[in-house]
Structure formats: C-alpha cells, structure tokens
Design an enzyme around this catalytic site. Sequence first.
Site, PDB file in Angstrom:
ATOM      1  N   GLY A   8     -12.184  17.679  -0.712  1.00  0.00           N
ATOM      2  CA  GLY A   8     -12.314  17.664  -2.174  1.00  0.00           C
ATOM      3  C   GLY A   8     -12.267  19.070  -2.738  1.00  0.00           C
ATOM      4  N   THR A  11     -14.758  21.001  -8.599  1.00  0.00           N
ATOM      5  CA  THR A  11     -15.633  22.097  -9.006  1.00  0.00           C
ATOM      6  C   THR A  11     -16.386  22.695  -7.806  1.00  0.00           C
ATOM      7  OG1 THR A  11     -15.951  20.955 -11.094  1.00  0.00           O
ATOM      8  CG2 THR A  11     -17.467  22.741 -10.604  1.00  0.00           C
ATOM      9  N   GLY A  13     -15.952  22.107  -4.489  1.00  0.00           N
ATOM     10  CA  GLY A  13     -15.048  22.532  -3.412  1.00  0.00           C
ATOM     11  C   GLY A  13     -14.478  23.911  -3.672  1.00  0.00           C
ATOM     12  N   VAL A 127     -29.589  17.493  -3.772  1.00  0.00           N
ATOM     13  CA  VAL A 127     -30.709  17.453  -4.723  1.00  0.00           C
ATOM     14  C   VAL A 127     -31.013  18.869  -5.203  1.00  0.00           C
ATOM     15  CG1 VAL A 127     -33.129  16.830  -5.101  1.00  0.00           C
ATOM     16  CG2 VAL A 127     -31.750  15.496  -3.492  1.00  0.00           C
ATOM     17  N   ILE A 131     -31.294  24.962  -5.560  1.00  0.00           N
ATOM     18  CA  ILE A 131     -32.708  25.130  -5.195  1.00  0.00           C
ATOM     19  C   ILE A 131     -32.944  24.690  -3.758  1.00  0.00           C
ATOM     20  CG2 ILE A 131     -35.081  24.510  -5.762  1.00  0.00           C
ATOM     21  CD1 ILE A 131     -34.058  23.632  -8.528  1.00  0.00           C
ATOM     22  N   LYS A 200     -31.675  11.010  -6.480  1.00  0.00           N
ATOM     23  CA  LYS A 200     -32.253  12.242  -5.934  1.00  0.00           C
ATOM     24  C   LYS A 200     -33.701  12.050  -5.497  1.00  0.00           C
ATOM     25  CE  LYS A 200     -29.110  15.260  -8.521  1.00  0.00           C
ATOM     26  NZ  LYS A 200     -28.937  15.951  -9.822  1.00  0.00           N
TER      27      LYS A 200
END
Lengths: 406, 406
Positions: A8, A11, A13, A127, A131, A200
């Site tokens: 893919g 964005t 990738g 998720v 972070i 998430k």
Amino acid sequence: MINVAVLGYGTIGSGVVEVLNTNGDSINKRAGDQINIKYVLDLREFPGDPVMDKLVHDVNIILEDPEVGIVVEVMGGVEPAYSFVKQALLKGKSVVTSNKELVAKHGAELIDLAKERNLNFLFEASVGGGIPIIRPLNQSLTADEIVEITGILNGTTNYILSKMSDEGIDFNTALKDAQEKGYAERNPAADVEGHDACRKIAILSSLAFGMQVDFEDIYTEGITHISDIDIKYAKALEARVKLFASSIRENDRCVYAMVAPVMIRANHPLYSVNDVFNGIFVRGNVIGDVMFYGSGAGKLPTASAVVADVVDAAKHIGKNIWTIWSSKKLELTDVNEVENRFFVRLEQKDDSVKEQVAALFGNVEEVQCADVQGEYAFITRSITEQQMKEKKEKLNGVLNVIRVRF
Amino acid sequence: MINVAVLGYGTIGSGVVEVLNTNGDSINKRAGDQINIKYVLDLREFPGDPVMDKLVHDVNIILEDPEVGIVVEVMGGVEPAYSFVKQALLKGKSVVTSNKELVAKHGAELIDLAKERNLNFLFEASVGGGIPIIRPLNQSLTADEIVEITGILNGTTNYILSKMSDEGIDFNTALKDAQEKGYAERNPAADVEGHDACRKIAILSSLAFGMQVDFEDIYTEGITHISDIDIKYAKALEARVKLFASSIRENDRCVYAMVAPVMIRANHPLYSVNDVFNGIFVRGNVIGDVMFYGSGAGKLPTASAVVADVVDAAKHIGKNIWTIWSSKKLELTDVNEVENRFFVRLEQKDDSVKEQVAALFGNVEEVQCADVQGEYAFITRSITEQQMKEKKEKLNGVLNVIRVRF
C-alpha cells in the site's frame, strides 16, 4: 541487509518510505542491519516517483520472494489485508501493520501464527498513531494488573470537540472545518460514530487483559448528538466534553468497555489533550496512573511507529517477541450494570419539570448556564446505565444526556 | 525458576518484594518462568519480616551463587552499588537498578559490560519512577532523530512549586510541608538545587543521542531562588513556574542541556504536570511531540518499573537487549550561546529604571501584577545566556531572573 515489502503506497506507505529515507543512517544503526525497501505493492502506477522501480501489482511476487524478511501492511481494511498478512506469516515473513480493523478482528490469530513460527506480528501504529502504547503495555507495564485504560483515541472527533469548545460553533460547522483541513473523511461516520475508537480500545483491552475483546461487544456512542448548547453547559461546569474509549476492570476479572462522550474537569489527566492529539491513560494496581500523549494520526507520526516496529522486527529475526493476547474471549460485563453520573438537559415549560426530576432522581445537582434559556439541566448521583435508561423513558422533553466523570 | 537477589531492603527494595507478592501470578506468566527472590542484602536485621530468612549481610554470598540469575540493585548512591553491580555482571548475572547516580556516572561502562557477556543492565526505574521512558526511548522511538527531551523529573520540586502556586505560600513554607509529607528529605539539597533532575536528564540525553552526556557538564540551577512574588507574576502572566530539565539539539549534532526553573503557559504539554507527578516531553523529527506522564517516585510505582525490568531480564536470559549509549563523550554546546527569553524583576525607586531597561534591552514586554508594588518587571526578547549575564551585571536592583518558554 533486511528486505522489506510495503503493501500500500497511500499516506502511511509513502510516509514509511520518507522516514526511512530521512533517518536511514540512525535507523540502520538501531536495527543493527541495513533496512532496504525491495517492493512496494499498489494497484496504481506512480510515474516519476522514486519507488517507481520497486512497484509491483501482484502480491505473490512479494510472498514468493524468500529475500523479503518483513512485510509492512499499510493498506487498511480487513480484506485483502488479512489474506496477504496471513500468507506472509505462513511464508516465514514477519509483519508490521498500522491497520486497526485487521488487528481488532484477527489480532489473536495472527499473533499466534507469528509465535508458532518464531516470527513477529507488530502493530504499534494501529492505536494512537505515533504514541508508543502497544509496546509499553506489552513490555513495560508487565509488573501491573491493569485496572483501567481510557483513551482519547480518535483525533478527528477530538478536533471537532475542541473546535466547538474554542469557537462556540455547532457540530456540523466544526465537522465541515475538519473536512476542509483533511482531518475528517468525506464520509465521517467511522470517526464521529465512534467506530474507529471502538476498534482501538478493543485492541488495547485485549493486550491489557490478555484475552480477546471483541469490538462488536463494546457499547459505542459517537459525538453527533453533542450540540453547542452542551458545550456551553460544559463550560459553565468548568468541564470539557471528550470522546472517551474506556475499558475498566472492577473487582478482579469483571471488565466493561465503552466508547462515549463524557464530561471531565481539569483534574483528569486527559483534560489537556486537545485538537487532533490523542492521549491514553492507564491505571495499574501498583504503578498508579500513567498517561501517554502525542499525535494520534498523520503521515509521519504513524510512519514513525511503523518504522520503529520494522526496527524491532529486524532486531528479532528468528525470535518472537512475546505478546499476551490469547484467542480466549473475554466476556464483558453488561454495560447496563455500569454506574455513572449523568448530565441531563430537559425542556422547561414550567416548574413542574423540577418536581418530575425530584420524584425520579431524588437530590440532583442543578446546572445553571447564563446563556441558555428555557431549559432545566442537572447532574444525577451515580446510577446504573439501566436505571438511567428507565428514568429517561419516563422523563418528558429530554434534550440530551452525557456521562460525567467528576 | 529464575532466582533474584535484591540489594537493599529500603523503600524500593521492600516495594519490589511487595509487587512480586501482589502480582506474582501474572508477572510469572509474562516472564515465562517463576521469579523467585532468593536473597535480600541489607546490613540491618528485620526480625519478623517475611524476608527474614532470605536476608544476607555479605554480598559475596550472592555473587558466588551461580543460581542467582538477576541482581536488583536498589541501594542508591555510587558506592558500594557500582562495585557490587560490576562484580555481578562479571559473574554472569543480569542487573536491574533504580539508581540514577550509578547510571548517570557508570551507565555506558555497565551497558558495555552486559553487552559483551550477553547479559542485560536495565534501569527503567532510574528516571521518572514508574513512567515507562527508558524502554520507549530505547525501543519505540527508534525511527526518529530526537530533537528535544524536556522533563519535569523531580517530584519534590514540582510539589513545592505547585503548592506555592496553589496556596500563595513562600518557598520555605512549601518545603516544610513537603518534608512533613515525606516528599522531601531533611537535607533537601539534592532535590531543590536540581542535582537529582540533572542526573536524570543526563541519562535520558545519553540514550537519546547515543553518546555519553556527563552530568557535570549540564548547567544546573535549582528552585531556591523562586519566591512567592515570582509565582504572583507567573499567575498574572497565566503561566506556571516548573523545574525543567532539558536537552535540545539545534542544527544537527549541537546539543545543549540545562536544568532550570522556567515559566510555561497552558499550551505546553507539561503545564498540567503538577504536584509530585513527573512528565517527560520528547520531540522527534518525524514523530513530532510525545509526552509521558505518571508518578515519578514513590515505593510502588518505582518498584513496578524495577519488576518490569526483572521480567524483561528474565525473558532475555542469554540475549542482550541492545542499548545505544556509547562511552564516547558528547561535547555539549556552551550554555552561554543558548537563546532564551527572560522574565526580570527589578526594584523600582523611580521611573529611571524604565530608561535603564530600554537602553539595555530595547523593546521589552512589561509585566503588571496588581498585588506587587515598588517593582518593575518585564520579559526580554530572545537573547543569549551570555547577553543576559552581561546585561544583568549592568542592571541595578535585580530581584530575580527566570527563563520564559512562551
């Protein structure tokens, strides 16, 4: 040299390629070997793009190439991602993914598959964008029994709620602004209805409690019913409205999970998590409260998390990093039994509304808001969801109900 | 079964025993083996204590016992901790420590020693108490070049500053309160003079930049000069005073580090880190800003981090977890070249003070505080530390100077 295939070239990738180009030297140093992108899989052509000569349209070229050690899946969606990832693991390749739908649906199975083959299936970017939260849960908070995980896990809704609060605008105006800035999709349902946050928190809960939490079991309420009037009341209460995704363990193994807007005050660690940022609050039985904060989405932050997983996979060729997430299903507590305080807004035609409320709820905390007329608003004491539901049916002229965490 | 020896049965040592007793089942599951405390080293006796029959007074019993796989050093101080830890590594035992003095002084050497022997030297608890920060820096932020690490790393000073701000009391009254609550030592110098924060930022900087940052090189200023009047001005500016420990990379490899009180506003991610809590803000060149928050000290949070390291050491018997911290010294930029804005308070006998300031600083931002008379206060534009020093010498009646980060 470790050969990587990226499935893919959207964005994330292209972000992965950019991060590897920007920080290649230090990344290779940390990985202990050179990370080389051998293939990029996409149905489209990218004439003139630097990855042009690595582009393939057939996943089998990647799956059948024994030189590919790590597959990065950043396509999104359950299919064909699931088939590709499963085949990659069966062919002896470790997999890194940012795909929350895939992980929420098939995480336990893919983790097991990787474990059996001394491979790795890593999903830090699924998720909280950049972070670090999956690895800390899996490797840092290992001395604790997790009591609560509560996250602001969706940047789009957090942006909308922040904008409504900062500028006093209504939901639709804020949504339009988010769409214009590229923070919200043209079809925003997955974000504003809470489905994204739901997947998430299902992933985080499965990791925290070590068992399969099915996202379909999680009570999910979005933010479309939050109005500019609600935000005015929140301000009068010195509170903010946030979309919380929570998983809470009460008395040993009884866990409930919920995605819903809540009102919180400044003493909550997630109060300052505004705009497109995400925050994840974790309470352990010995560590107490910890909180992780950062960009929950975006090309480069998410790509940073993906590449960090690639580094980890490269450092663990032939060695599985143990993840506790068994396929045994965790039966969640019936959400109707969960207790909360509720903020309630009613139409006020005359003073009978107060008598009605007193008869149903007993003593309540009345909420005044200078800007709002013709309404009666209050906060209940702590009652169950079931009790609230029953009382709500008996109430006339209910304008809105929002859970309160103070 | 993995046998552990705990060196030191003080607050953290007894916390480690408590955490292993409380969460033993899940800890053993995560470690993949049973963690057993075989020895506790302390010079004192603990009659009636459950560890009584594990207590030894001679470290050689531990060092010479081949059954001991992991040594937990929670004595504090450089010696004899350094000698004990070094010998333990030389005898083939992995070491987990919470000892910031030891890690700041000898970290690079002990990491190398562990690496050469396929052992581990882990020190998550040495910075930020229970907050996962060492492992995320080492294993999660691997795709990034770290541009800045700024922490509120000392709970005692953060408590004192929060108390001064909340209650309008002066430094000595707040310090006394902290001592009564057990948050400050009877001799509080290590905390209030910034030495504790200095060692911690040295450790984080060494990990972030992969080279040895000597704590002796870090400009360190404590909070003893912060008065209740300063706090009043901060409030007038809608700011808070925080003890920041910072390490910032400007233009590629030029790094400066500093421990000093600064004024920040609500838009800084560390603004909401109050009381005894710690927070660590990290900026990477691709991930952007992330922040970690939690209990920076305390028996159980710190013990939680120690035990998490024990779990990691147990999972990596015979396998070194790679840490980039070479013994090559990182030459820090001369702090005199660093630019900051400064808040300055002067005695104001007459209006000549304004002329003096205008002549020295040009245009400044005057600061009014309704509660304070007989003073002239202002914020400079961004100037170097050297320039500020020179101008300060020429100023009459300087009451205080505090750096400003807004």
